[in-house]
Design an enzyme around this catalytic site. Structure first.
Site, PDB file in Angstrom:
ATOM      1  N   LEU A 265     -59.478  46.513  25.438  1.00 34.66           N
ATOM      2  CA  LEU A 265     -59.434  47.820  24.525  1.00 34.66           C
ATOM      3  C   LEU A 265     -58.245  48.098  23.812  1.00 34.66           C
ATOM      4  O   LEU A 265     -57.094  47.796  24.414  1.00 34.66           O
ATOM      5  CB  LEU A 265     -59.888  49.078  25.678  1.00 34.66           C
ATOM      6  CG  LEU A 265     -60.996  49.009  26.608  1.00 34.66           C
ATOM      7  CD1 LEU A 265     -61.288  50.365  27.372  1.00 34.66           C
ATOM      8  CD2 LEU A 265     -62.364  48.737  25.709  1.00 34.66           C
TER       9      LEU A 265
ATOM     10  N   CYS B 173     -50.092  47.573  28.122  1.00 32.18           N
ATOM     11  CA  CYS B 173     -50.443  46.379  28.395  1.00 32.18           C
ATOM     12  C   CYS B 173     -49.539  45.252  27.997  1.00 32.18           C
ATOM     13  O   CYS B 173     -49.204  44.217  28.958  1.00 32.18           O
ATOM     14  CB  CYS B 173     -52.129  46.168  27.709  1.00 32.18           C
ATOM     15  SG  CYS B 173     -53.126  46.879  28.783  1.00 32.18           S
TER      16      CYS B 173
ATOM     17  N   ASN C 127     -53.398  39.005  25.505  1.00 28.26           N
ATOM     18  CA  ASN C 127     -52.312  40.038  25.194  1.00 28.26           C
ATOM     19  C   ASN C 127     -51.060  39.486  24.918  1.00 28.26           C
ATOM     20  O   ASN C 127     -50.153  40.155  24.095  1.00 28.26           O
ATOM     21  CB  ASN C 127     -52.186  40.880  26.489  1.00 28.26           C
ATOM     22  CG  ASN C 127     -53.385  42.174  26.255  1.00 28.26           C
ATOM     23  OD1 ASN C 127     -53.806  42.348  25.178  1.00 28.26           O
ATOM     24  ND2 ASN C 127     -53.322  42.866  27.422  1.00 28.26           N
TER      25      ASN C 127
END
Length: 476
Positions: free
Chosen positions: A161, A274, A222
């Protein structure tokens, strides 16, 4: 068939994820639990603890029908067929792995609570971002505390997300990743979770794999995105020194189909919960696996991000005659990105701390971040005593016009759309002269601001001294 879902953790992941599941699966009862009574009360109010465009509407439609928020953790665990673990996994700030490894105490606590309370077999889904082989640790805890006749299957289902667009990401994801044991029992558990997502997501977007691959894919995704941001930010430093425009360079790079245009926007640096945490997880994993070259490669992504934030703060001081002591500086935006109230690892925190250490007074405006959060972030010193006094040097304002009044400079730290619509002539007239604008998001119309009279410094662009008003004219 999954009929009841429990989610342990009512934060940025658990709340929105389960709200969308409840919306798309009206026959499934979804219960989100958390130890924090304050947070649960907020989820049950008209002022949700998480700001995401579209989230209010989803919660209001489902809450009380098949979506519930409660502190009754044990009841929800006992009744659930499937349990999401969506608790916080911050970077450790103590002991072995300090500053790199993930702190898994909340994951372990959730696993032990499930094992203690569950009276029937459950599917336990690791939703939090965790290091590789964390699911194996959860499995060990569950197996060691299993009651007769109770079995557990542990799956990895990482979230992808982007804060500010989480609801759209949940409704229209690029992919859903589900990892599990490649045994028959594990594959059956995977299919049960797949059946939930298939209610609204095309089957070809649901990818299944083994547990470790799923966990590593989340971290690697990420890390790759953070790497791109640090890469273009490193180029922005070269642009400022040579006269190239980082936007033009990024466009030229992005038109190469092998590279693509996304995540090539230079800025004051990346933030959020993140990117830094996941890159550091990979660094620590590499160190533990005796892969120092790999660890050093990924750690440089973090170092470049730190360099970018410090470089931007230094540029502010240098352009304001090498001192900001006693000067009023307006900070536009404190969240780490637009359309969220999340300030975790926000570049604004680091820029503000540098300015406070130099003696500046800050006038801060952000449409979604409250003063108590700003003060908390700026007072956090990781055990280092700072020379500045946050309460004395930081003021908050309900609108950008008030924040900019009687200031020497405006610093853009968050790319809120409303900053594009402001009357900068009005703002300029109420500032001390020379009036500076430091655009850390490369979002404002530089030439128009210069024509008004501002001295403009933009990330990734060398200052055009001829277009900026001659600062020497203001010096007595």
């Amino acid at each position: 068939m999954v009929k009841k879902i429990c989610c342990i953790g009512a934060g940025y992941v658990g709340g929105p994820t389960c709200s969308v599941i409840a919306l798309k699966c009206p026959d499934i009862t979804v219960t989100v639990v958390d130890k924090s009574e304050m947070r649960i009360n907020a989820w049950n109010s008209n002022q949700l603890p998480v700001y995401e465009p579209g989230l209010d509407e989803v919660v209001k439609e489902c809450r009380g029908r098949n979506l519930f928020f409660t502190t009754e953790i044990d009841t929800a665990i006992r009744e659930a067929d499937l349990i999401f673990i969506s608790v916080n996994t911050p970077t450790k700030n103590f002991g072995f792995g300090k500053g790199r490894a993930a702190d898994l105490r909340y994951i372990e606590s959730a696993g032990r609570r499930i094992a203690e309370v569950a009276q029937t077999s459950k599917i336990v889904v690791e939703k939090s971002t965790v290091p590789v082989r964390a699911a194996e640790s959860i499995n060990s805890i569950l197996r060691a505390n299993t009651k007769p006749g109770v079995t557990f299957q542990v799956l990895s289902n990482p979230e992808f997300l982007a804060e500010g667009s989480a609801i759209n990401d949940l409704l229209h994801p690029d992919r859903i990743l589900i990892g599990g044991d490649q045994t028959q029992e594990g594959k059956n558990a995977i299919q049960k979770l797949c059946s939930v997502y298939k209610r609204w997501i095309p089957e070809n977007k649901i990818l299944t794999m083994n547990t470790w691959s799923s966990e590593l894919t989340k971290l690697a995704a990420n890390a790759f995105l953070a790497q791109r941001i640090s890469a273009i930010n490193s180029i922005s430093a070269i642009c400022e020194a040579t006269g190239a425009d980082v936007s033009e360079v990024a466009h030229g790079i992005g038109t190469d189909t092998r590279i693509g245009p996304k995540f090539l926007t230079a800025s004051v640096g990346f933030g959020g919960s993140c990117f830094q945490k996941d890159v550091l997880n990979i660094v620590y994993l590499s160190e533990c696996l005796n892969l120092p070259a790999v660890a050093a490669f990924w750690y440089q992504v973090i170092e470049m991000n730190n360099f970018q934030r410090t470089r931007f703060a230094r540029r502010i001081t240098e352009n304001m005659f090498n001192t900001v002591t006693g000067k009023n500086i307006a900070i536009f935006g404190f969240a780490f990105k637009k359309n969220t109230g999340d300030t975790r690892e926000s570049p604004a925190i680091y820029v503000c701390k540098h300015l406070l250490e130099e003696g500046a007074n800050l006038h801060i405006y952000d449409p979604k971040v409250e003063r108590k959060q700003i003060i908390l972030d700026l007072e956090c010193t990781d055990g280092i005593e700072d020379s500045y006094k946050v309460e004395d040097q930081v003021l908050n304002f309900p609108c950008p016009y008030q924040a900019a009044q009687n200031t020497h400079a405006i610093v853009i730290c968050t790319e809120w759309d409303e900053f594009l619509e402001l009357d900068y002539k009005k703002i300029y007239d109420n500032m001390f002269k020379p009036a500076f604008v430091f655009d850390g998001r490369k979002m404002l119309p530089t030439e128009r601001l210069q024509n008004i009279g501002f001295h403009v410094e933009t990330i990734g662009v060398k200052t055009n001294r001829k277009q900026n008003r001659n600062i020497a004219d203001y010096v007595m």
